[in-house]
Motif scaffolding. Sequence first.
Motif, mmCIF file in Angstrom:
data_model
loop_
_atom_site.group_PDB
_atom_site.id
_atom_site.type_symbol
_atom_site.label_atom_id
_atom_site.label_comp_id
_atom_site.label_asym_id
_atom_site.label_seq_id
_atom_site.Cartn_x
_atom_site.Cartn_y
_atom_site.Cartn_z
ATOM 1 N N ILE A 197 28.199 -68.209 -5.012
ATOM 2 C CA ILE A 197 28.035 -67.313 -6.149
ATOM 3 C C ILE A 197 26.658 -67.534 -6.761
ATOM 4 O O ILE A 197 26.023 -68.569 -6.550
ATOM 5 C CB ILE A 197 29.135 -67.531 -7.223
ATOM 6 C CG1 ILE A 197 29.039 -68.963 -7.796
ATOM 7 C CG2 ILE A 197 30.509 -67.274 -6.647
ATOM 8 C CD1 ILE A 197 30.019 -69.218 -8.934
ATOM 9 N N LYS A 198 26.211 -66.553 -7.521
ATOM 10 C CA LYS A 198 24.952 -66.666 -8.266
ATOM 11 C C LYS A 198 25.095 -65.845 -9.538
ATOM 12 O O LYS A 198 25.412 -64.662 -9.476
ATOM 13 C CB LYS A 198 23.771 -66.170 -7.429
ATOM 14 C CG LYS A 198 22.426 -66.352 -8.125
ATOM 15 C CD LYS A 198 21.263 -66.072 -7.187
ATOM 16 C CE LYS A 198 21.180 -64.622 -6.802
ATOM 17 N NZ LYS A 198 19.977 -64.321 -5.988
ATOM 18 N N PHE B 96 26.096 -77.295 -7.047
ATOM 19 C CA PHE B 96 24.758 -76.804 -6.728
ATOM 20 C C PHE B 96 24.198 -77.521 -5.500
ATOM 21 O O PHE B 96 23.083 -77.225 -5.069
ATOM 22 C CB PHE B 96 23.829 -76.969 -7.933
ATOM 23 C CG PHE B 96 24.150 -76.033 -9.066
ATOM 24 C CD1 PHE B 96 23.840 -74.692 -8.976
ATOM 25 C CD2 PHE B 96 24.786 -76.489 -10.207
ATOM 26 C CE1 PHE B 96 24.140 -73.810 -10.006
ATOM 27 C CE2 PHE B 96 25.085 -75.629 -11.253
ATOM 28 C CZ PHE B 96 24.771 -74.283 -11.147
ATOM 29 N N ASP B 97 24.965 -78.461 -4.957
ATOM 30 C CA ASP B 97 24.667 -79.079 -3.662
ATOM 31 C C ASP B 97 25.520 -78.404 -2.600
ATOM 32 O O ASP B 97 26.665 -78.043 -2.857
ATOM 33 C CB ASP B 97 24.991 -80.579 -3.682
ATOM 34 C CG ASP B 97 24.201 -81.328 -4.739
ATOM 35 O OD1 ASP B 97 22.995 -81.062 -4.862
ATOM 36 O OD2 ASP B 97 24.799 -82.173 -5.436
ATOM 37 N N ASP B 98 24.976 -78.265 -1.409
ATOM 38 C CA ASP B 98 25.750 -77.698 -0.307
ATOM 39 C C ASP B 98 26.646 -78.800 0.258
ATOM 40 O O ASP B 98 26.166 -79.760 0.847
ATOM 41 C CB ASP B 98 24.808 -77.166 0.774
ATOM 42 C CG ASP B 98 25.533 -76.296 1.792
ATOM 43 O OD1 ASP B 98 26.674 -76.639 2.155
ATOM 44 O OD2 ASP B 98 24.964 -75.283 2.233
ATOM 45 N N PHE B 99 27.962 -78.658 0.069
ATOM 46 C CA PHE B 99 28.886 -79.715 0.491
ATOM 47 C C PHE B 99 29.595 -79.385 1.801
ATOM 48 O O PHE B 99 30.731 -79.834 2.051
ATOM 49 C CB PHE B 99 29.905 -80.039 -0.610
ATOM 50 C CG PHE B 99 30.685 -78.873 -1.152
ATOM 51 C CD1 PHE B 99 31.891 -78.505 -0.590
ATOM 52 C CD2 PHE B 99 30.216 -78.143 -2.243
ATOM 53 C CE1 PHE B 99 32.632 -77.442 -1.096
ATOM 54 C CE2 PHE B 99 30.943 -77.084 -2.764
ATOM 55 C CZ PHE B 99 32.154 -76.730 -2.183
ATOM 56 N N SER C 212 20.855 -64.746 5.420
ATOM 57 C CA SER C 212 20.309 -65.095 4.111
ATOM 58 C C SER C 212 18.837 -64.730 4.027
ATOM 59 O O SER C 212 18.058 -65.004 4.943
ATOM 60 C CB SER C 212 20.481 -66.602 3.855
ATOM 61 O OG SER C 212 19.958 -66.975 2.607
ATOM 62 N N GLY C 213 18.457 -64.096 2.906
ATOM 63 C CA GLY C 213 17.070 -63.725 2.681
ATOM 64 C C GLY C 213 16.878 -62.220 2.663
ATOM 65 O O GLY C 213 17.835 -61.445 2.695
ATOM 66 N N ASP D 16 17.672 -70.848 -5.364
ATOM 67 C CA ASP D 16 17.660 -69.617 -6.147
ATOM 68 C C ASP D 16 18.877 -69.557 -7.076
ATOM 69 O O ASP D 16 19.515 -68.511 -7.220
ATOM 70 C CB ASP D 16 17.647 -68.404 -5.204
ATOM 71 C CG ASP D 16 17.375 -67.096 -5.952
ATOM 72 O OD1 ASP D 16 16.723 -67.130 -7.015
ATOM 73 O OD2 ASP D 16 17.836 -66.046 -5.462
ATOM 74 N N SER D 17 19.205 -70.704 -7.676
ATOM 75 C CA SER D 17 20.304 -70.813 -8.650
ATOM 76 C C SER D 17 21.665 -70.508 -8.047
ATOM 77 O O SER D 17 22.606 -70.155 -8.760
ATOM 78 C CB SER D 17 20.069 -69.881 -9.863
ATOM 79 O OG SER D 17 18.841 -70.180 -10.483
ATOM 80 N N GLY D 18 21.791 -70.630 -6.734
ATOM 81 C CA GLY D 18 23.068 -70.381 -6.094
ATOM 82 C C GLY D 18 24.007 -71.569 -6.228
ATOM 83 O O GLY D 18 23.574 -72.728 -6.284
#
Length: 447
Positions: A198-199, A177-180, A285-286, A110-112
């Motif tokens: 952030i978004k 944009f990758d979860d690191f 989340s959600g 979702d562009s996060g």
Amino acid sequence: MAFFRDLDLTKLDAIIVTASVEDVNNTMEITHNGIKMSYELKPGYAEQISFKKEFKHMKIPFPVFQIETTHPVSMTAFVDGPVSAASYLVFPKDIAGTEFRMIPYCNTSDSGMCVCSIVTLQKNTMVHITNDNHGNISVHTPKHAVAERRINYMSLPQRKIHFNIEEAYGLASLESFDDFTGLLLQTNYPVLVYCGGIKHAATMSMEQIPPVAYFGKFFYTFPIAYNAMSPSKLRFVSHYNCSSIETLSSKFVLNGGEYREIATNKVIASQLKSDKPIAIMQIFSGAKPNDRYHQNQEGLLYLPPIDSYVSSVIIPRRKKMDESMTILAMFVGLITRVCYSFQSFAGSIHNPRTMLSNGIITEKDDDGLLIRLSRDCDCKNCRNGHTFGGYLLRRNKIGNEDSFSSIGFTFTSEEVSQLTKNISNNNYPVFVYILEICMYLINNASL
């Protein structure tokens, strides 16, 4: 303390809410880029500071603030926007470290964007980052040196990178944009780390991350209000290879830098354990189950190990900016039974209001007074002696976004405890005393 890079105070507000934990008058000084602001903290009352008001709706590229007080305080930081909310418990800078595992969170579908901010405390801090398949990460700083070049941006697709941050209280921002999650950070001088997501330039979640030295082995999940909160999951993060982890329903093994998520809807606390120190983040989340608008929300909550629980805490409540504002409320989620009471001016305490076991208290959050929480000494069936864990859920000022933060930490670690034991056996009482001072509760000054 810090917020994420490019804090835009024209679109949102950044706030700290703080209070003295002792019955004394207290002076607080905040410094940013040579600008100093002083505040007087009265016993029994919270002080709410709006950076939007103090800095006149400006944009702050690297928002790092030095905060010093004359007596111990409790402090929570907020980002309050029309479409987002985030908060975290502010740790004292004594808890800075030289080795961390990054634990951001972002909804990449979702562009996060996942973000971790690194704040230096000394000049010429050398930063070492080890990227073992954690994605393509951008690094932003005001100024740093790579070999003989001086730049303020780099990309991090490669496995390892080293750079030097010249100024004290500088900020390096890792963004992707990758979860690191699991990315290894090591420095030559102690630093502070803040992670979240952030978004569209809005801070969705934020949490201060302790160094690896404060990871733990034994935990309880926090109780949740299933119908009033976004879906919850637990993220287990390993620093050491072959970490064996056990929940009520599963067992698994993680190597250093790996993580695993497990969905949870437990409304009461359940036990988690590992044979080696790990970190656990409870992620919300959600959309909430009863939200007819299906509005996605995000929240991060660092789960304290059992030996990091507290025996008592002071919770400063926010203040309504004007009477037209929505009535602010908060949830206080508690793992163990506590004595629940108010503290008012000059430390006078009303009779305890509520006694809970594994419960969630709903309280108002808009009168600027304090809540004191302490363990019920008469509770014979409570776990963990006279300590407890807990968290706060607070909403933004228009009441449509949630944020989560811990109520408090006791900072202990196996590494420090073993060092203290070894030194004690060799009869160095002064150094032991210094170590004990460094293991402050979160209700301590010099943030």
